[in-house]
Motif scaffolding. Structure first.
Motif, short mmCIF file in Angstrom:
data_model
loop_
_atom_site.label_atom_id
_atom_site.label_comp_id
_atom_site.label_asym_id
_atom_site.label_seq_id
_atom_site.Cartn_x
_atom_site.Cartn_y
_atom_site.Cartn_z
N LEU A 190 0.69 -1.36 -0.23
CA LEU A 190 -0.61 0.42 -0.50
C LEU A 190 0.80 1.06 -0.22
CD1 LEU A 190 -3.09 -1.17 2.64
CD2 LEU A 190 -3.06 -1.00 0.04
N VAL A 191 2.02 1.11 0.52
CA VAL A 191 2.81 2.45 -0.11
C VAL A 191 3.62 2.23 -1.05
CG1 VAL A 191 5.28 2.87 0.99
CG2 VAL A 191 3.97 2.02 2.69
N LEU A 192 3.17 3.36 -2.04
CA LEU A 192 3.09 3.59 -3.00
C LEU A 192 3.49 5.61 -3.59
CD1 LEU A 192 3.86 2.50 -6.26
CD2 LEU A 192 0.76 2.75 -6.23
N TYR A 193 4.94 5.37 -3.56
CA TYR A 193 5.13 6.73 -4.69
C TYR A 193 5.90 6.20 -5.66
CZ TYR A 193 5.26 8.28 0.83
OH TYR A 193 5.36 8.32 1.58
N THR A 194 5.32 7.64 -6.87
CA THR A 194 5.45 7.65 -8.28
C THR A 194 5.86 9.12 -8.58
OG1 THR A 194 3.13 8.37 -8.73
CG2 THR A 194 3.24 5.85 -8.62
N LEU A 195 6.71 8.45 -9.64
CA LEU A 195 6.96 10.37 -10.24
C LEU A 195 6.63 10.63 -11.47
CD1 LEU A 195 8.73 12.93 -10.27
CD2 LEU A 195 10.91 11.61 -10.76
N ASP A 196 5.90 10.74 -12.60
CA ASP A 196 6.05 11.07 -13.87
C ASP A 196 6.61 12.04 -14.28
OD1 ASP A 196 4.24 8.43 -14.06
OD2 ASP A 196 2.69 10.21 -13.26
N MET A 197 7.23 12.00 -14.91
CA MET A 197 8.76 13.52 -15.83
C MET A 197 8.55 13.51 -17.00
SD MET A 197 12.67 14.74 -14.82
CE MET A 197 11.49 14.80 -12.79
N SER A 198 8.42 14.19 -17.56
CA SER A 198 8.32 14.38 -18.92
C SER A 198 9.59 14.82 -19.54
CB SER A 198 7.30 15.59 -19.72
OG SER A 198 7.10 17.23 -19.23
N GLU A 199 9.77 15.16 -20.98
CA GLU A 199 10.61 15.45 -21.46
C GLU A 199 10.95 16.92 -20.24
OE1 GLU A 199 14.13 15.26 -25.17
OE2 GLU A 199 11.66 14.91 -25.77
N VAL A 200 10.03 17.45 -20.89
CA VAL A 200 10.30 19.23 -20.27
C VAL A 200 10.49 19.43 -18.74
CG1 VAL A 200 8.95 21.26 -20.00
CG2 VAL A 200 8.95 19.94 -22.57
N TYR A 228 11.53 16.77 -17.39
CA TYR A 228 13.62 16.70 -16.99
C TYR A 228 14.62 17.44 -17.18
CZ TYR A 228 18.45 14.18 -17.07
OH TYR A 228 19.42 14.46 -16.94
N HIS A 229 14.53 19.46 -17.91
CA HIS A 229 15.28 19.86 -18.31
C HIS A 229 15.47 20.79 -17.49
CE1 HIS A 229 16.61 18.75 -22.04
NE2 HIS A 229 14.90 18.13 -22.73
N GLN A 230 14.48 20.83 -17.14
CA GLN A 230 13.89 22.62 -15.83
C GLN A 230 15.24 20.85 -13.88
OE1 GLN A 230 10.01 22.59 -13.89
NE2 GLN A 230 10.81 24.29 -12.90
N LEU A 231 15.20 19.58 -14.18
CA LEU A 231 15.63 18.84 -14.12
C LEU A 231 17.30 18.88 -13.58
CD1 LEU A 231 15.45 17.37 -10.65
CD2 LEU A 231 15.61 15.07 -12.95
N CYS A 283 22.02 20.74 -11.74
CA CYS A 283 23.51 20.77 -12.58
C CYS A 283 23.56 18.88 -13.64
CB CYS A 283 24.51 21.28 -12.24
SG CYS A 283 23.91 22.52 -11.43
N LEU A 284 22.89 18.21 -13.70
CA LEU A 284 22.33 17.17 -14.24
C LEU A 284 23.75 17.39 -15.55
CD1 LEU A 284 18.67 15.35 -13.94
CD2 LEU A 284 21.49 15.22 -12.75
N LEU A 285 24.17 15.96 -16.55
CA LEU A 285 24.89 15.96 -17.43
C LEU A 285 24.49 15.30 -18.52
CD1 LEU A 285 29.27 15.95 -15.76
CD2 LEU A 285 26.68 18.50 -16.63
N ILE A 286 23.78 14.70 -18.07
CA ILE A 286 23.15 13.44 -19.19
C ILE A 286 21.86 14.43 -19.94
CG2 ILE A 286 24.08 11.85 -18.36
CD1 ILE A 286 21.17 11.10 -16.54
N ASP A 287 21.78 14.07 -21.10
CA ASP A 287 20.14 13.83 -21.68
C ASP A 287 18.91 13.54 -20.96
OD1 ASP A 287 20.83 12.07 -23.24
OD2 ASP A 287 21.33 13.56 -25.18
N PHE A 288 18.17 13.72 -21.27
CA PHE A 288 16.56 12.88 -21.39
C PHE A 288 16.86 11.25 -22.13
CE2 PHE A 288 12.54 11.60 -21.72
CZ PHE A 288 12.00 11.64 -20.79
#
Length: 179
Positions: free
Chosen positions: A26-36, A38-41, A46-51
């Protein structure tokens, strides 16, 4: 902690992370991330890899956490509905956060969907195990029949040998008695 990464390869590329625990599904955490998003993240941390390379890189980092005791995954609850998922490296000098993701506790619909999928997986595993057990039982019965047949054959062979020995003894006794 179990982590599932789902990546889509369509026009709107995105990935989803599900974090749960085997002890309490019942413990469930989620994250949905689009390419847009991701660029903000990427800019914030200061991440060096692309999406496109993020998912394989994340999997690599998670594998590193499993293999190297200096790397750990942390799920830090901020409040009832939110948590931070952190991949951290502990050095002798300091703790370095390589990645921090804001994850949210799944809503009822998502939990039901997750539990439904989990239930289907358990059902599939149960059926596989049941089929395997049936095959093992059939194999056991074949071996048991083979063993019974071999046991009968051995008992027959022993009886035949004993009869042959008795016949030889009787013949030798007759020869001795006839002298």
């Amino acid at each position: 902690m179990q982590i599932c990464i789902i990546s889509t390869a369509n026009k709107t590329q995105k990935f989803q992370i599900e974090i749960t625990t085997p002890n309490d599904p019942l413990v469930l955490y989620t994250l949905d991330m689009s390419e847009v998003e991701y660029h903000q993240l990427k800019n914030e941390q200061c991440l060096l890899i692309d999406f496109q390379n993020f998912t394989p890189f994340l999997i690599n980092m998670l594998d590193t956490c499993l293999k190297d005791e200096n790397f750990i995954c942390i799920l830090h609850k901020k409040n009832v509905n939110e948590a931070l998922f952190v991949i951290q490296e502990r050095t002798k000098f300091k703790e370095i956060n390589h990645l921090i993701l804001n994850v949210t506790q799944a809503n009822d619909l998502s939990v039901k969907k997750y539990l439904g999928a989990l239930s289907q997986e358990y059902k599939r595993k149960y059926e596989e195990t049941s089929d395997s057990l049936s095959e093992l039982r059939a194999h056991y019965e074949e071996i048991d029949k083979e063993n019974s047949h071999l046991k009968e054959q051995i008992q027959k062979d022993i009886l035949d040998k004993q009869t042959a020995i008795d016949n030889v003894i009787n013949e030798k006794n007759k020869e001795i008695n006839s002298i």
